[in-house]
Write a protein that holds these residues in place. Structure first.
Motif, PDB file in Angstrom:
ATOM      1  N   ALA A 188       5.738   0.109   4.361  1.00 13.62           N
ATOM      2  CA  ALA A 188       6.306  -0.593   3.203  1.00 13.62           C
ATOM      3  C   ALA A 188       5.214  -1.014   2.229  1.00 13.62           C
ATOM      4  O   ALA A 188       5.373  -0.868   1.010  1.00 13.62           O
ATOM      5  N   THR A 189       4.080  -1.528   2.746  1.00 11.55           N
ATOM      6  CA  THR A 189       3.012  -1.933   1.822  1.00 11.55           C
ATOM      7  C   THR A 189       2.486  -0.718   1.062  1.00 11.55           C
ATOM      8  O   THR A 189       2.274  -0.785  -0.148  1.00 11.55           O
ATOM      9  N   LEU A 190       2.304   0.395   1.761  1.00 17.46           N
ATOM     10  CA  LEU A 190       1.788   1.602   1.091  1.00 17.46           C
ATOM     11  C   LEU A 190       2.763   2.094   0.020  1.00 17.46           C
ATOM     12  O   LEU A 190       2.359   2.467  -1.080  1.00 17.46           O
ATOM     13  N   ILE A 191       4.053   2.070   0.345  1.00 20.80           N
ATOM     14  CA  ILE A 191       5.034   2.604  -0.600  1.00 20.80           C
ATOM     15  C   ILE A 191       5.165   1.705  -1.840  1.00 20.80           C
ATOM     16  O   ILE A 191       5.120   2.180  -2.969  1.00 20.80           O
ATOM     17  N   PHE A 192       5.285   0.391  -1.623  1.00 21.04           N
ATOM     18  CA  PHE A 192       5.400  -0.491  -2.787  1.00 21.04           C
ATOM     19  C   PHE A 192       4.134  -0.453  -3.639  1.00 21.04           C
ATOM     20  O   PHE A 192       4.192  -0.438  -4.871  1.00 21.04           O
ATOM     21  N   TYR A 193       2.979  -0.424  -2.983  1.00 18.09           N
ATOM     22  CA  TYR A 193       1.717  -0.367  -3.720  1.00 18.09           C
ATOM     23  C   TYR A 193       1.611   0.954  -4.488  1.00 18.09           C
ATOM     24  O   TYR A 193       1.214   0.970  -5.662  1.00 18.09           O
ATOM     25  N   GLY A 194       1.991   2.043  -3.834  1.00 14.60           N
ATOM     26  CA  GLY A 194       1.947   3.342  -4.501  1.00 14.60           C
ATOM     27  C   GLY A 194       2.854   3.383  -5.722  1.00 14.60           C
ATOM     28  O   GLY A 194       2.472   3.879  -6.782  1.00 14.60           O
ATOM     29  N   LEU A 195       4.064   2.825  -5.595  1.00 15.56           N
ATOM     30  CA  LEU A 195       4.984   2.792  -6.736  1.00 15.56           C
ATOM     31  C   LEU A 195       4.418   1.937  -7.866  1.00 15.56           C
ATOM     32  O   LEU A 195       4.503   2.303  -9.042  1.00 15.56           O
ATOM     33  N   ALA A 196       3.817   0.794  -7.500  1.00 21.58           N
ATOM     34  CA  ALA A 196       3.240  -0.089  -8.519  1.00 21.58           C
ATOM     35  C   ALA A 196       2.135   0.647  -9.278  1.00 21.58           C
ATOM     36  O   ALA A 196       2.080   0.612 -10.511  1.00 21.58           O
ATOM     37  N   LEU A 197       1.261   1.336  -8.549  1.00 18.13           N
ATOM     38  CA  LEU A 197       0.148   2.033  -9.203  1.00 18.13           C
ATOM     39  C   LEU A 197       0.647   3.202 -10.043  1.00 18.13           C
ATOM     40  O   LEU A 197       0.191   3.420 -11.165  1.00 18.13           O
ATOM     41  N   PHE A 198       1.582   3.944  -9.483  1.00 13.18           N
ATOM     42  CA  PHE A 198       2.109   5.111 -10.197  1.00 13.18           C
ATOM     43  C   PHE A 198       2.706   4.667 -11.534  1.00 13.18           C
ATOM     44  O   PHE A 198       2.482   5.274 -12.572  1.00 13.18           O
ATOM     45  N   HIS A 199       3.422   3.575 -11.487  1.00 14.92           N
ATOM     46  CA  HIS A 199       4.038   3.035 -12.689  1.00 14.92           C
ATOM     47  C   HIS A 199       2.982   2.478 -13.657  1.00 14.92           C
ATOM     48  O   HIS A 199       3.042   2.716 -14.858  1.00 14.92           O
ATOM     49  N   ALA A 200       1.991   1.764 -13.114  1.00 16.65           N
ATOM     50  CA  ALA A 200       0.993   1.106 -13.971  1.00 16.65           C
ATOM     51  C   ALA A 200       0.003   2.086 -14.570  1.00 16.65           C
ATOM     52  O   ALA A 200      -0.713   1.743 -15.510  1.00 16.65           O
TER      53      ALA A 200
END
Lengths: 222, 97
Positions: A148-160
């Motif tokens: 979950a941490t990897l996925i949420f962090y990945g989505l945040a970075l991809f978006h940012a």
């Protein structure tokens, strides 16, 4: 006007378009320090994490008494939360410090409109992810937390990544892939987490550092 | 081909203003000043010139008690700027682009 003047005009225009929409002072060294903190944090967390995970798994599958007793759950969980909070704090302080230092050299303020946009766009998915992970602990599903941490962090970075250096997009995608792998390989989830938050941060941080921050001239800003 | 170059964009400051405005929604005076590194007076006179010819629209409002002036390109301004960029690009020898 010579064609050289026109070239300069175009470079000037391109530079302004970039600088006014993207936060380019993000320092690669902040990635390196975050990666080192993550590896140390994961190393310290490992016995506590495994204790929670196996405890949880044994109880679920066979209803056998937990080998460590459920009263230890809170001790291990407490350690993990404090460990995680310290890693996060070190990573954020490192990012602020190195980015502030770099902002002084490039002349781009550290808290201008582009920085605010970057922070807001990263923070929203990350905060939601943080609550999601707390809920996973609450329901005693610690094995899903690394994914979950990897996925949420990945989505945040991809978006940012729209608002900062392009490398962030690839870092985000890599975290997402690892997050999905960690969902399948629950037994190796902590190791995968360490690769995602440790090794990848160091790799991309070093890459950004060598691309943009070395050398006497700040070549990226005309 | 020279006539395609827009006289309104002869100044580097005006080019800079348009460059920032075409990729952002409403940018305020302070932010433009910071990005372009020019004085208040200089920036204000160029913005006024762009406003007069209808390339830039102005919004004045209060944020709390402080007046805040923001700018945005008009449709005509955005089109004129893009045509100007195309014209510049055509004037540069291909190999340099």
């Amino acid at each position: 006007m010579t064609s050289n003047d026109r070239m300069n005009d175009l470079a000037h225009i391109r530079g302004l378009m970039d600088r006014s929409t993207r936060f380019l002072s993000l320092s690669g060294l902040s990635g390196v320090i975050a990666g080192v903190a993550a590896i140390i944090g994961a190393y310290l967390a490992r016995p506590h994490y495994l204790a929670l995970f196996w405890d949880d798994r044994i109880r679920r599958s066979s209803l056998a008494p937990s080998p460590i007793g459920s009263d230890h759950w809170e001790e291990h969980l407490g350690f993990l939360l404090i460990d995680g909070a310290i890693v996060l704090l070190v990573a954020i302080s490192g990012a602020l410090w190195f980015t502030w230092r770099r902002g002084r050299r490039t002349g781009q303020g550290i808290w201008d409109a582009s920085a605010r946009r970057l922070v807001v766009n990263t923070a929203v998915p990350l905060i939601v992810g943080g609550f999601f992970c707390l809920a996973l602990f609450h329901y005693r599903l610690p094995g899903l937390v690394p994914a979950a941490t990897l996925i949420f962090y990945g989505l945040a970075l991809f978006h940012a990544s729209k608002f900062t250096l392009d490398e962030i997009r690839w870092l985000g995608l890599s975290e997402l892939v690892l997050g999905l792998v960690a969902l399948i390989r629950l037994d190796a989830a902590l190791l995968i987490w360490t690769i995602g938050f440790g090794v990848l941060h160091i790799f991309y941080g070093a890459l950004m550092y060598y691309r943009y921050e070395r050398g006497p001239a700040e070549g990226d800003l005309p | 081909m020279i006539e395609q170059l827009n006289k309104a964009f002869d100044s580097r400051v005006r080019l800079g203003i348009m460059a920032v405005l075409v990729v952002n929604e409403w940018v305020d005076h302070a932010r433009l000043k910071e990005l372009l590194g020019v004085t208040d007076g200089n920036l204000a006179s160029h913005l006024a010139a762009l406003e007069v010819i209808g390339y830039v629209q102005v919004r004045k409002r209060f944020i709390g008690k402080r007046p805040n002036t923001s700018y945005k390109t008009t449709v005509a301004g955005g089109r004129a700027f893009r045509q100007h960029l195309d014209a510049i690009e055509k004037l540069i020898p291909r190999k340099d682009v």
